[in-house]
Design a protein around this motif. Structure first.
Motif, mmCIF file in Angstrom:
data_model
loop_
_atom_site.group_PDB
_atom_site.id
_atom_site.type_symbol
_atom_site.label_atom_id
_atom_site.label_comp_id
_atom_site.label_asym_id
_atom_site.label_seq_id
_atom_site.Cartn_x
_atom_site.Cartn_y
_atom_site.Cartn_z
ATOM 1 N N LEU A 85 -41.326 -39.911 21.742
ATOM 2 C CA LEU A 85 -42.632 -40.227 22.324
ATOM 3 C C LEU A 85 -43.252 -39.013 23.000
ATOM 4 C CD1 LEU A 85 -41.819 -43.789 23.583
ATOM 5 C CD2 LEU A 85 -43.772 -43.213 22.138
ATOM 6 N N LYS A 86 -44.568 -38.944 22.904
ATOM 7 C CA LYS A 86 -45.336 -37.854 23.495
ATOM 8 C C LYS A 86 -46.314 -38.419 24.517
ATOM 9 C CE LYS A 86 -45.400 -35.547 18.973
ATOM 10 N NZ LYS A 86 -46.282 -34.991 17.906
ATOM 11 N N PRO A 87 -46.738 -37.614 25.486
ATOM 12 C CA PRO A 87 -47.720 -38.110 26.459
ATOM 13 C C PRO A 87 -48.974 -38.661 25.785
ATOM 14 C CG PRO A 87 -46.767 -36.078 27.257
ATOM 15 C CD PRO A 87 -46.231 -36.277 25.863
ATOM 16 N N GLU A 88 -49.362 -38.095 24.658
ATOM 17 C CA GLU A 88 -50.560 -38.597 23.974
ATOM 18 C C GLU A 88 -50.353 -39.950 23.308
ATOM 19 O OE1 GLU A 88 -49.102 -35.587 23.647
ATOM 20 O OE2 GLU A 88 -49.207 -34.861 21.560
ATOM 21 N N ASP A 89 -49.135 -40.454 23.308
ATOM 22 C CA ASP A 89 -48.897 -41.819 22.814
ATOM 23 C C ASP A 89 -49.203 -42.861 23.889
ATOM 24 O OD1 ASP A 89 -46.003 -40.542 21.152
ATOM 25 O OD2 ASP A 89 -47.922 -41.089 20.227
ATOM 26 N N THR A 90 -49.502 -42.408 25.090
ATOM 27 C CA THR A 90 -49.845 -43.332 26.164
ATOM 28 C C THR A 90 -51.074 -44.140 25.792
ATOM 29 O OG1 THR A 90 -48.898 -41.899 27.874
ATOM 30 C CG2 THR A 90 -50.586 -43.480 28.573
ATOM 31 N N ALA A 91 -50.930 -45.462 25.842
ATOM 32 C CA ALA A 91 -52.021 -46.359 25.428
ATOM 33 C C ALA A 91 -51.587 -47.803 25.668
ATOM 34 C CB ALA A 91 -52.344 -46.163 23.943
ATOM 35 N N VAL A 92 -52.521 -48.696 25.476
ATOM 36 C CA VAL A 92 -52.179 -50.112 25.385
ATOM 37 C C VAL A 92 -51.964 -50.414 23.909
ATOM 38 C CG1 VAL A 92 -52.920 -52.479 25.790
ATOM 39 C CG2 VAL A 92 -53.501 -50.689 27.448
ATOM 40 N N TYR A 93 -50.846 -50.989 23.590
ATOM 41 C CA TYR A 93 -50.488 -51.289 22.207
ATOM 42 C C TYR A 93 -50.700 -52.781 21.949
ATOM 43 C CZ TYR A 93 -48.640 -46.639 21.484
ATOM 44 O OH TYR A 93 -48.518 -45.274 21.344
ATOM 45 N N TYR A 94 -51.398 -53.060 20.865
ATOM 46 C CA TYR A 94 -51.744 -54.424 20.510
ATOM 47 C C TYR A 94 -51.091 -54.806 19.185
ATOM 48 C CZ TYR A 94 -55.488 -53.980 23.969
ATOM 49 O OH TYR A 94 -56.197 -53.797 25.124
ATOM 50 N N GLY A 112 -52.793 -59.886 19.982
ATOM 51 C CA GLY A 112 -52.072 -60.144 21.205
ATOM 52 C C GLY A 112 -52.836 -59.612 22.402
ATOM 53 N N GLN A 113 -52.262 -59.776 23.572
ATOM 54 C CA GLN A 113 -52.938 -59.379 24.798
ATOM 55 C C GLN A 113 -52.715 -57.903 25.128
ATOM 56 O OE1 GLN A 113 -50.041 -60.826 24.691
ATOM 57 N NE2 GLN A 113 -48.754 -59.697 26.128
ATOM 58 N N GLY A 114 -51.790 -57.273 24.440
ATOM 59 C CA GLY A 114 -51.518 -55.858 24.643
ATOM 60 C C GLY A 114 -50.361 -55.613 25.597
ATOM 61 N N THR A 115 -49.690 -54.516 25.367
ATOM 62 C CA THR A 115 -48.608 -54.089 26.257
ATOM 63 C C THR A 115 -48.773 -52.593 26.507
ATOM 64 O OG1 THR A 115 -46.200 -54.066 26.597
ATOM 65 C CG2 THR A 115 -46.966 -53.678 24.353
ATOM 66 N N GLU A 116 -48.644 -52.203 27.757
ATOM 67 C CA GLU A 116 -48.879 -50.805 28.124
ATOM 68 C C GLU A 116 -47.671 -49.931 27.859
ATOM 69 O OE1 GLU A 116 -51.449 -51.448 32.103
ATOM 70 O OE2 GLU A 116 -51.141 -49.364 31.497
ATOM 71 N N VAL A 117 -47.955 -48.793 27.284
ATOM 72 C CA VAL A 117 -46.937 -47.758 27.089
ATOM 73 C C VAL A 117 -47.423 -46.498 27.791
ATOM 74 C CG1 VAL A 117 -45.805 -46.268 25.402
ATOM 75 C CG2 VAL A 117 -46.100 -48.709 24.920
ATOM 76 N N THR A 118 -46.607 -45.989 28.682
ATOM 77 C CA THR A 118 -46.946 -44.760 29.394
ATOM 78 C C THR A 118 -45.835 -43.748 29.174
ATOM 79 O OG1 THR A 118 -48.127 -46.018 31.097
ATOM 80 C CG2 THR A 118 -47.544 -43.739 31.621
ATOM 81 N N VAL A 119 -46.215 -42.585 28.680
ATOM 82 C CA VAL A 119 -45.254 -41.520 28.418
ATOM 83 C C VAL A 119 -45.547 -40.374 29.370
ATOM 84 C CG1 VAL A 119 -44.242 -40.003 26.687
ATOM 85 C CG2 VAL A 119 -45.198 -42.210 26.002
ATOM 86 N N SER A 120 -44.595 -40.083 30.221
ATOM 87 C CA SER A 120 -44.792 -39.013 31.202
ATOM 88 C C SER A 120 -44.276 -37.686 30.653
ATOM 89 C CB SER A 120 -44.070 -39.354 32.507
ATOM 90 O OG SER A 120 -42.673 -39.444 32.278
ATOM 91 N N SER A 121 -44.916 -36.629 31.092
ATOM 92 C CA SER A 121 -44.526 -35.300 30.593
ATOM 93 C C SER A 121 -43.466 -34.658 31.468
ATOM 94 C CB SER A 121 -45.755 -34.402 30.526
ATOM 95 O OG SER A 121 -46.366 -34.314 31.794
#
Length: 121
Positions: A85-94, A112-121
């Motif tokens: 995973l990369k920081p630019e993959d940070t998003a809400v995934y549906y 779906g309602q979405g699930t948050e993915v946060t990738v820290s650097s």
């Protein structure tokens, strides 16, 4: 009514992995494809990957070689294994399915309602 429930999002460091799951339930007669999209604020929702009922997969270029989509047709579930995973993959995934709720209904998109993915650097 068709319901999609995602799970598996969270915070991860760059280079790490997450696995998203999506369960489809309710009035589902048939499913053509199941997929994952993502969206960041101010940008359009974009396709990450999808998979047909027959198992054919399609990936966005920016995830090829890192993400893997799979499904369990018997359970109406779709998964997204996200590696490297990369920081630019940070998003809400549906989660999204294209299917019909009855035998006579035209295929429609369900989300779906979405699930948050946060990738820290």
């Amino acid at each position: 009514q068709v319901q999609l429930v995602e799970s598996g999002g969270g915070l991860v460091q760059a280079g790490g992995s997450l696995r998203l799951s999506c369960a489809a339930s309710g009035s589902i007669f048939s499913i053509n494809t199941m997929g994952w999209y993502r969206q960041v604020p101010g940008k359009q929702r974009e396709l990450v990957a999808d998979i047909t009922r027959g198992g054919n997969t399609n990936y966005a270029d920016f995830v090829k070689g890192r993400f893997t989509i799979s499904s369990d047709n018997a359970k109406n579930m779709v998964y997204l294994q996200m590696n490297s995973l990369k920081p630019e993959d940070t998003a809400v995934y549906y989660c999204e399915i294209k299917g019909s709720s009855t035998w006579f209904a035209a295929p429609a998109d369900y989300w779906g309602q979405g699930t948050e993915v946060t990738v820290s650097s």
